[in-house]
Design a protein around this motif. Structure first.
Motif, mmCIF file in Angstrom:
data_model
loop_
_atom_site.group_PDB
_atom_site.id
_atom_site.type_symbol
_atom_site.label_atom_id
_atom_site.label_comp_id
_atom_site.label_asym_id
_atom_site.label_seq_id
_atom_site.Cartn_x
_atom_site.Cartn_y
_atom_site.Cartn_z
ATOM 1 N N THR A 86 -14.066 9.242 -12.902
ATOM 2 C CA THR A 86 -14.680 9.347 -11.575
ATOM 3 C C THR A 86 -16.094 8.801 -11.574
ATOM 4 O O THR A 86 -16.465 7.983 -10.717
ATOM 5 N N VAL A 87 -16.912 9.242 -12.525
ATOM 6 C CA VAL A 87 -18.321 8.833 -12.571
ATOM 7 C C VAL A 87 -18.445 7.364 -12.957
ATOM 8 O O VAL A 87 -19.259 6.628 -12.396
ATOM 9 N N ASP B 52 -11.534 14.033 -16.661
ATOM 10 C CA ASP B 52 -11.400 13.389 -15.353
ATOM 11 C C ASP B 52 -12.732 12.819 -14.861
ATOM 12 O O ASP B 52 -12.758 11.779 -14.200
ATOM 13 N N SER B 53 -13.832 13.498 -15.194
ATOM 14 C CA SER B 53 -15.145 13.054 -14.706
ATOM 15 C C SER B 53 -15.556 11.722 -15.303
ATOM 16 O O SER B 53 -16.317 10.971 -14.686
ATOM 17 N N PHE C 266 -20.585 15.096 -21.934
ATOM 18 C CA PHE C 266 -20.260 13.935 -21.096
ATOM 19 C C PHE C 266 -21.032 12.711 -21.579
ATOM 20 O O PHE C 266 -20.462 11.630 -21.779
ATOM 21 N N GLU D 53 -17.491 23.410 -17.188
ATOM 22 C CA GLU D 53 -16.348 22.604 -16.778
ATOM 23 C C GLU D 53 -15.261 22.720 -17.835
ATOM 24 O O GLU D 53 -15.544 22.849 -19.029
ATOM 25 N N MET E 204 -26.274 14.392 -12.709
ATOM 26 C CA MET E 204 -25.343 13.265 -12.701
ATOM 27 C C MET E 204 -25.889 12.254 -11.686
ATOM 28 O O MET E 204 -25.292 12.011 -10.625
ATOM 29 N N SER F 277 -22.339 20.997 -21.014
ATOM 30 C CA SER F 277 -21.365 20.217 -20.247
ATOM 31 C C SER F 277 -21.867 18.802 -20.014
ATOM 32 O O SER F 277 -21.091 17.837 -20.065
ATOM 33 N N LYS F 278 -23.161 18.647 -19.756
ATOM 34 C CA LYS F 278 -23.731 17.314 -19.564
ATOM 35 C C LYS F 278 -23.866 16.582 -20.894
ATOM 36 O O LYS F 278 -23.627 15.373 -20.989
ATOM 37 N N GLU G 282 -11.458 18.793 -16.682
ATOM 38 C CA GLU G 282 -12.469 18.364 -15.709
ATOM 39 C C GLU G 282 -13.432 17.359 -16.323
ATOM 40 O O GLU G 282 -13.833 16.387 -15.673
ATOM 41 N N GLU G 283 -13.820 17.570 -17.567
ATOM 42 C CA GLU G 283 -14.697 16.619 -18.255
ATOM 43 C C GLU G 283 -13.994 15.277 -18.430
ATOM 44 O O GLU G 283 -14.581 14.213 -18.195
#
Length: 324
Positions: free
Chosen positions: A253-254, A249-250, A194, A242, A129, A190-191, A246-247
């Motif tokens: 955030t990111v 929310d990220s 995203f 995650e 990230m 997970s990445k 969480e994904e």
């Protein structure tokens, strides 16, 4: 240990320069893009900035594959998915049985290609990230404040050994923020899921991440896309590292942390290069179809990104509007 970076692009420079500058580790760069190699040699290194400020020259060793005779302990590979197979063929004479390889490329498909040259227990996977922009030949911009870097690492096969422990320690000393995971596929996917939201949607609308998150409907869009991806992964027996929440929310955030950043897919798109959407949204759709689940949104987004690539050839300067 000594490292060799294959692909002196945005992320290749990021990892190599941080290892060299912050951890005092010897790094060599292998590059095939001639303008990049010649610019670095002409100016005596690579120009490095952080968030467009404090630009400075970092001397580096850069080579074409055919002229390199070094023997790194670990290769770090950052190439576009579409370019990797040809790159590895060209670099094959540089590979040796005692070497390890680390890759944290976007999308999926590269580990199988690396396995053609390295045994599975010598392959270390990663996800990062970490936002970085290649401004042009010999010039790179690290996005985000110092200490904001975060990444995950996992063995492609086998247990953590002395080499993987040392790689993780070196990455920690470099300030790359590594976190170890024993769940290789869950880490990678997970990445991917995203990027399937932020990269693809920002690319279609040609916007920065901060502009993307300004739309109040982003959370609903992300939830729909993540739920579909998680459903496909669950059917394939893949547990992501995650949770769905969480994904979701990220994304906020990111996107807020890197509000002025254009994702790497858009960077390719804006320069007229093919995108990696087939290895991101397309890969999620492939997992779904292989397990009797149709990821309709991800299939649609894959087509939309390819449509955006196609219509570039029809775009012309807008005709001036006149009024009488």
């Amino acid at each position: 240990m000594k490292y060799g970076v294959i692909g002196a692009g945005a992320m290749g420079y990021r990892y190599g320069v941080m290892l060299q500058e912050n951890a005092g580790i010897e790094v060599d760069f292998i590059e095939t893009w001639q303008p990049n190699v010649e610019k670095v040699r002409q100016q005596g290194g690579v120009m490095v900035a952080r968030d467009h400020e404090n630009q400075h020259m970092v001397p580096i060793n850069i080579y074409y594959p055919e002229e390199y005779h070094g023997h790194p302990d670990v290769w770090i590979v950052f190439k576009k998915q579409m370019q990797l197979a040809d790159e590895l063929k060209r670099d094959a004479p540089l590979f040796h049985d005692d070497q390890y390889v680390f890759a944290a490329m976007n999308g999926m498909g590269h580990f199988e290609k690396l396995n053609d040259y390295f045994p599975q227990d010598h392959i270390i996977g990663g996800t990062a990230m970490i936002a970085t922009v290649l401004n042009g030949p010999g010039s790179v911009d690290f996005m985000g404040p110092v200490g904001s870097e975060t990444m995950h690492m996992s063995n492609y096969a086998g247990e953590m050994n002395a080499t993987t422990k040392q790689v993780m320690a070196d990455f920690q000393a470099a300030g790359l923020g590594p976190v170890w995971s024993d769940n290789f596929m869950g880490m990678c996917l997970s990445k991917v899921v995203f990027n399937a939201v932020t990269n693809s949607l920002c690319t279609m609308f040609e916007i920065q991440m901060g502009q993307f998150i300004a739309y109040p409907g982003v959370k609903d869009m992300a939830t729909q896309m993540f739920n579909e991806a998680y459903d496909a992964c669950e059917r394939a027996g893949i547990k992501l590292i995650e949770t769905r929440q969480e994904e979701i929310d990220s994304v906020e955030t990111v996107s807020r942390a890197y509000k002025y950043h254009y994702p790497s897919m858009y960077q390719d798109f804006s320069k007229g290069r093919p995108t990696e959407v087939d290895y991101i949204n397309g890969y999620i759709a492939k997992i779904g179809r292989e397990h009797d689940y149709v990821c309709r949104v991800h299939e649609f987004v894959t087509h939309e990104v390819h449509l955006a690539e196609t219509v570039r050839q029809f775009k012309q300067a807008a005709e001036p509007v006149t009024t009488k």
